[in-house]
Scaffold this motif. Structure first.
Motif, PDB file in Angstrom:
ATOM      1  N   ARG A 235       0.837  -1.205   0.000  1.00  0.00           N
ATOM      2  CA  ARG A 235       0.000   0.000   0.000  1.00  0.00           C
ATOM      3  C   ARG A 235       0.871   1.255   0.000  1.00  0.00           C
ATOM      4  O   ARG A 235       0.385   2.338   0.273  1.00  0.00           O
ATOM      5  N   ASN A 236       2.172   1.060  -0.275  1.00  0.00           N
ATOM      6  CA  ASN A 236       3.089   2.191  -0.449  1.00  0.00           C
ATOM      7  C   ASN A 236       3.261   3.040   0.806  1.00  0.00           C
ATOM      8  O   ASN A 236       3.443   4.253   0.709  1.00  0.00           O
ATOM      9  N   PHE A 237       3.210   2.407   1.968  1.00  0.00           N
ATOM     10  CA  PHE A 237       3.319   3.217   3.189  1.00  0.00           C
ATOM     11  C   PHE A 237       4.701   3.808   3.393  1.00  0.00           C
ATOM     12  O   PHE A 237       4.889   4.702   4.204  1.00  0.00           O
ATOM     13  N   GLU A 238       5.662   3.310   2.610  1.00  0.00           N
ATOM     14  CA  GLU A 238       7.009   3.870   2.736  1.00  0.00           C
ATOM     15  C   GLU A 238       7.102   5.288   2.195  1.00  0.00           C
ATOM     16  O   GLU A 238       8.061   6.005   2.464  1.00  0.00           O
ATOM     17  N   ALA A 239       6.081   5.683   1.427  1.00  0.00           N
ATOM     18  CA  ALA A 239       6.049   7.064   0.941  1.00  0.00           C
ATOM     19  C   ALA A 239       5.765   8.031   2.085  1.00  0.00           C
ATOM     20  O   ALA A 239       5.969   9.238   1.949  1.00  0.00           O
ATOM     21  N   ASN A 240       5.306   7.507   3.189  1.00  0.00           N
ATOM     22  CA  ASN A 240       4.944   8.338   4.339  1.00  0.00           C
ATOM     23  C   ASN A 240       5.994   8.201   5.430  1.00  0.00           C
ATOM     24  O   ASN A 240       6.050   7.198   6.115  1.00  0.00           O
ATOM     25  N   PRO A 241       6.820   9.219   5.600  1.00  0.00           N
ATOM     26  CA  PRO A 241       7.934   9.068   6.544  1.00  0.00           C
ATOM     27  C   PRO A 241       7.485   8.753   7.959  1.00  0.00           C
ATOM     28  O   PRO A 241       8.156   7.994   8.655  1.00  0.00           O
TER      29      PRO A 241
END
Length: 324
Positions: A235-241
């Motif tokens: 879910r691409n949570f790595e885009a959120n620091p």
RNA sequence: GGCGAGAUAGCUCAGUCGGUAGAGCAGAGGACUGAAAAUCCUUGUGUCGGCGGUUCGAUUCCGCCUCUCGCCA
């Protein structure tokens, strides 16, 4: 005009002391609803690592300010403040007891004092500041900031690039010097003027908290923390620091990326959790007005039916606190 | 058993061309205006493995010993 509304009960304490269990028990007995003050529980899908209340618990007692946004989308105190104050109004207007529970100091402070100003930062300014930082780092930011001041501002942690960036953005957006901005900020009205707030700090000795945390971290890993991170990754949570850097999640990512041995995982999570506990304690000591501090005995483990018995024994004292 | 490498702060290690040492992590304290479970600041005396030798002086050079890790038998 004093309102007949119930006071807000705030239960704070370091991670793992047993806040949630006690809050649930109190809510069940006193007709309360839980208002989470947790900067990670706001993200959907970050369940195991943030020790989010289970579906069953949430069905039994209404919970607010949990699962507010997707894990890839950064969430901020400003948004929290809005949602939390709205939830607080909802709960009180129903005549239910609002119980705010959490360990995120900055979020908790939002009930007591201004935590953000309302200055809107134009995207151009944000990009410009970002560019200065990329091109010339912290020194560049400081040069730019000092250029806007007659005297270098004192009320600023000049070694903290993130803070300096925010300060510079605000100065550029407002045309004011930092000290003037701070004065204006401090004069903002109390966010919960209409509410009586009672703060309970739950604590336990480090010698008792440490093993509880170690056990809890092991349980999280066994419960599938690694799988949770894998699915968050999709879910691409790595885009959120702030999601990617959360305690537990950051370490699992390091493990998945081969930067850490599986054998070291729990130990590293423990270390990160403990430094969180220390920062939380510092924050509670200095940043929050605490009305009552209660230390849980060693015998109260963070599991089972301890909360029910604890509340049976300490309920009257808490009643008194609320009626103060 | 032979050869090699190592033994320094709680842990991982750097270093001293010989003048009794320093980083990161951990630990402790602190800050806190939009990432706050984040970010940042302060804080490091330890028989420099043991015993001898050389030297004005050894943790540093030399010898022996102990332990650890490789490789070879």
């Amino acid at each position: 005009m004093t309102s007949p509304r119930p006071p807000l009960l705030l239960i704070v304490g370091p991670t793992g002391v047993g806040k949630s269990a006690i809050a649930l028990e109190l809510a069940g007995r006193w007709g309360g609803e839980i208002l989470s003050a947790d900067s990670i529980q706001v993200y959907r899908g970050m369940d195991i690592g943030s020790a989010k209340a289970s579906a069953g618990e949430r069905a039994r007692i209404p919970h607010h300010c949990i699962d507010l946004c997707e894990p890839d989308r950064p969430f901020s105190v400003a948004q929290y403040r809005e949602r939390a104050l709205r939830a607080l109004e909802e709960i009180s207007s129903r005549g239910r007891l609002p119980i705010a529970v959490g360990g995120s100091g900055f979020y908790l402070k939002t009930f007591f004092a201004p935590t953000v100003d309302s200055l809107a930062i134009a995207p151009e300014i944000r990009h410009r500041v970002e560019k200065i930082f990329q091109d010339s780092g912290l020194p560049g930011l400081l040069r730019e900031l000092d250029g806007l001041h007659r005297h270098p501002p004192r009320c600023l942690d000049r070694a903290n690039a993130r803070r300096v960036m925010r300060a510079l953005e605000r100065c550029l957006a407002s045309g004011l010097e930092l000290d003037a901005l701070r004065d204006r900020f401090r004069a903002l009205p109390h966010p919960c003027a209409g509410h009586a707030i009672r703060t309970l700090l739950l604590e336990r000795p480090s010698t008792s908290l440490r093993p509880i945390l170690a056990e809890r971290i092991g349980a999280m890993v066994r419960a599938g923390l690694v799988d949770e991170v894998l699915s968050l990754r999709r879910r691409n949570f790595e885009a959120n620091p702030s999601a990617r850097c959360a305690v537990g999640y950051r370490q699992v990512l390091e493990f998945l990326d081969g930067k850490m041995a599986r054998a070291a995982l729990e130990e590293k999570i423990f270390a990160a959790t403990w430094s969180l506990v220390r920062r939380q304690r510092t924050w509670f000591r200095h940043q929050l007005p605490i009305d009552r501090r209660m230390e849980l005995a060693d015998a109260w483990a963070d599991s089972g039916a301890f909360a029910a018995q604890w509340v049976r024994e300490n309920g009257p004292a808490l009643r008194q606190l609320l009626e103060m």
